[in-house]
Design an enzyme around this catalytic site. Structure first.
Site, PDB file in Angstrom:
ATOM      1  N   LYS A   1      39.273  44.459  44.644  1.00 52.88           N
ATOM      2  CA  LYS A   1      38.460  43.965  45.690  1.00 52.88           C
ATOM      3  C   LYS A   1      36.744  44.251  45.351  1.00 52.88           C
ATOM      4  CE  LYS A   1      42.006  42.550  48.113  1.00 52.88           C
ATOM      5  NZ  LYS A   1      43.271  43.118  47.221  1.00 52.88           N
TER       6      LYS A   1
ATOM      7  N   LYS B   1      40.006  42.364  55.169  1.00 50.49           N
ATOM      8  CA  LYS B   1      41.239  42.834  54.478  1.00 50.49           C
ATOM      9  C   LYS B   1      41.124  44.321  53.950  1.00 50.49           C
ATOM     10  CE  LYS B   1      38.940  40.359  50.454  1.00 50.49           C
ATOM     11  NZ  LYS B   1      39.320  39.307  49.472  1.00 50.49           N
TER      12      LYS B   1
ATOM     13  N   ARG C   1      42.821  31.038  40.607  1.00 54.73           N
ATOM     14  CA  ARG C   1      43.183  31.962  39.698  1.00 54.73           C
ATOM     15  C   ARG C   1      42.767  31.731  38.464  1.00 54.73           C
ATOM     16  NH1 ARG C   1      46.253  36.373  39.286  1.00 54.73           N
ATOM     17  NH2 ARG C   1      45.369  36.887  41.185  1.00 54.73           N
TER      18      ARG C   1
ATOM     19  N   ARG D   1      45.645  27.936  44.304  1.00 58.88           N
ATOM     20  CA  ARG D   1      46.613  28.282  45.248  1.00 58.88           C
ATOM     21  C   ARG D   1      46.521  27.869  46.520  1.00 58.88           C
ATOM     22  NH1 ARG D   1      46.329  34.288  43.206  1.00 58.88           N
ATOM     23  NH2 ARG D   1      44.052  33.632  43.265  1.00 58.88           N
TER      24      ARG D   1
ATOM     25  N   ARG E   1      45.818  32.074  53.718  1.00 57.23           N
ATOM     26  CA  ARG E   1      46.046  32.665  52.599  1.00 57.23           C
ATOM     27  C   ARG E   1      46.672  31.626  51.428  1.00 57.23           C
ATOM     28  NH1 ARG E   1      49.596  37.315  54.309  1.00 57.23           N
ATOM     29  NH2 ARG E   1      50.595  35.734  55.513  1.00 57.23           N
TER      30      ARG E   1
ATOM     31  N   ASP F   1      39.565  35.671  40.994  1.00 56.09           N
ATOM     32  CA  ASP F   1      40.091  34.918  42.052  1.00 56.09           C
ATOM     33  C   ASP F   1      38.618  34.291  42.479  1.00 56.09           C
ATOM     34  OD1 ASP F   1      42.382  35.497  41.682  1.00 56.09           O
ATOM     35  OD2 ASP F   1      42.825  36.788  43.529  1.00 56.09           O
TER      36      ASP F   1
ATOM     37  N   GLU G   1      37.649  38.354  43.843  1.00 59.15           N
ATOM     38  CA  GLU G   1      38.486  39.353  43.324  1.00 59.15           C
ATOM     39  C   GLU G   1      38.484  39.292  42.012  1.00 59.15           C
ATOM     40  OE1 GLU G   1      42.592  40.308  44.884  1.00 59.15           O
ATOM     41  OE2 GLU G   1      42.052  39.860  47.014  1.00 59.15           O
TER      42      GLU G   1
ATOM     43  N   ASN H   1      41.035  40.811  39.317  1.00 61.04           N
ATOM     44  CA  ASN H   1      42.392  41.452  39.109  1.00 61.04           C
ATOM     45  C   ASN H   1      42.626  41.902  37.823  1.00 61.04           C
ATOM     46  OD1 ASN H   1      43.970  40.625  41.855  1.00 61.04           O
ATOM     47  ND2 ASN H   1      42.726  38.984  41.334  1.00 61.04           N
TER      48      ASN H   1
END
Length: 315
Positions: free
Chosen positions: A124, A159, A209, A224, A232, A272, A280, A282
């Site tokens: 994050k 979050k 993604r 997504r 979400r 993301d 984000e 990842n």
């Protein structure tokens, strides 16, 4: 080559979508010897990092998909590559694992992603290094600051910093309904730091993604898309994944930061992006290999194993 995968228990793999399985399958297809172990299998003894590791053979069956030889203690430096694929939570056990892997690196092991780079890039918080691509963001445990951020922006996502799969994400709209309760719950009454971000309406088009392998983006993202009243898009939260070509802005983000992350030892990164905003970075165990390959026809696992082969040879 001998390639060892540090992963969660193989018995829990959903092979129709698991990215680690896709990596293993591609490595085996090329004739590489595939091994697997879990974090709990590692040990530091007399200054040497080793693990109880099993060589595995893929059967080709979707369910009963592997055979494992008996585990044997092996130094991590014996392998041409060690692929770190353990899922979060990124707790202290995970951190201890990166310390052991870092020691193994000093003994000659080639580990991807680099353990210290994983540790240094909270998935994050890492976006704070690239603010030109982010929406307004606040990181704090202070309730007054979080309330002021909401008052300024009106529609806000809250979050935790250590979540995955969309866990613990809340949206608070202009009516501020449950604002105090959400802040108290996520911050543990001020004891835990969280993130707040201005809500990005483009989430309805998907949380994309974007996979970056050795600094180069995969040409397709997996959008997504949230379903129903859900905010979400995470697949684990019921989102539907749709592969689509990278937009010009997606490509700009990936090409701007991908090479820098690769230089830091992050061979595989999952960026993301919602709309035009990076949300984000990842680095622990990015997924979506199979969804992109199945829908777009681009072999992500082949691109990844190509990169592992190059890096293992020092190229």
């Amino acid at each position: 080559m001998k390639i060892a995968f540090l992963a969660d228990p193989l018995s829990g793999f959903k092979t129709y979508k698991d990215s680690t399985f896709a990596m293993m399958r591609e490595a085996a297809r090329r004739g590489h010897a595939v091994y697997a172990f879990e974090q709990r299998d590692m040990a530091l003894e007399e200054g040497v990092v080793s693990a109880d590791i099993a060589q595995i053979t893929l059967t080709g069956d979707a369910d009963d998909w592997y055979r494992a030889a008996p585990k044997a203690a092996m130094r991590l430096s014996e392998f041409d590559a060690v692929i770190q694929r353990k899922d979060p939570p990124f707790d202290m056990e995970y951190v201890y694992g990166t310390y052991l892997l870092e020691l193994a690196e000093q003994q000659g092991a080639r580990i991807f992603n680099k353990p210290s780079a994983i540790r240094d890039h909270n998935e994050k918080l890492a976006i704070a290094q690239f603010t030109e691509f982010t929406s307004p963001t606040l990181v704090t445990s202070d309730a007054a600051r979080l309330r002021a951020f909401h008052a300024k922006h009106g529609d806000v996502i809250f979050k935790p910093l250590d979540g995955m799969g969309g866990a613990g994400i809340f949206r608070i709209g202009a009516d501020a309904m449950n604002l105090g309760s959400v802040i108290e719950t996520l911050t543990l009454n001020g004891a835990q730091t969280i993130m707040a971000q201005r809500y990005i309406p483009d989430i309805v088009k998907g949380d994309k993604r974007i996979l970056v392998i050795d600094g180069k983006p995969v040409p397709f993202a997996l959008a997504r898309i949230p379903q129903g009243t859900e905010i979400r898009g995470n697949l684990a939260a019921g989102g539907i994944g749709v592969a689509q070509p990278l937009t010009a802005h997606d490509l700009h983000i990936a090409e701007s930061i991908g090479p820098l992350l690769a230089e830091r030892g992050l061979l595989l990164v999952g960026l993301d992006v919602i709309g035009e905003c990076l949300t984000e970075v990842n680095v622990t165990s990015p997924t979506c290999f199979q969804e992109i390959t199945d829908q777009a026809g681009f072999d992500v696992a082949a691109m990844f194993i190509d990169a592992v082969e190059r890096r293992s040879k020092g190229k």
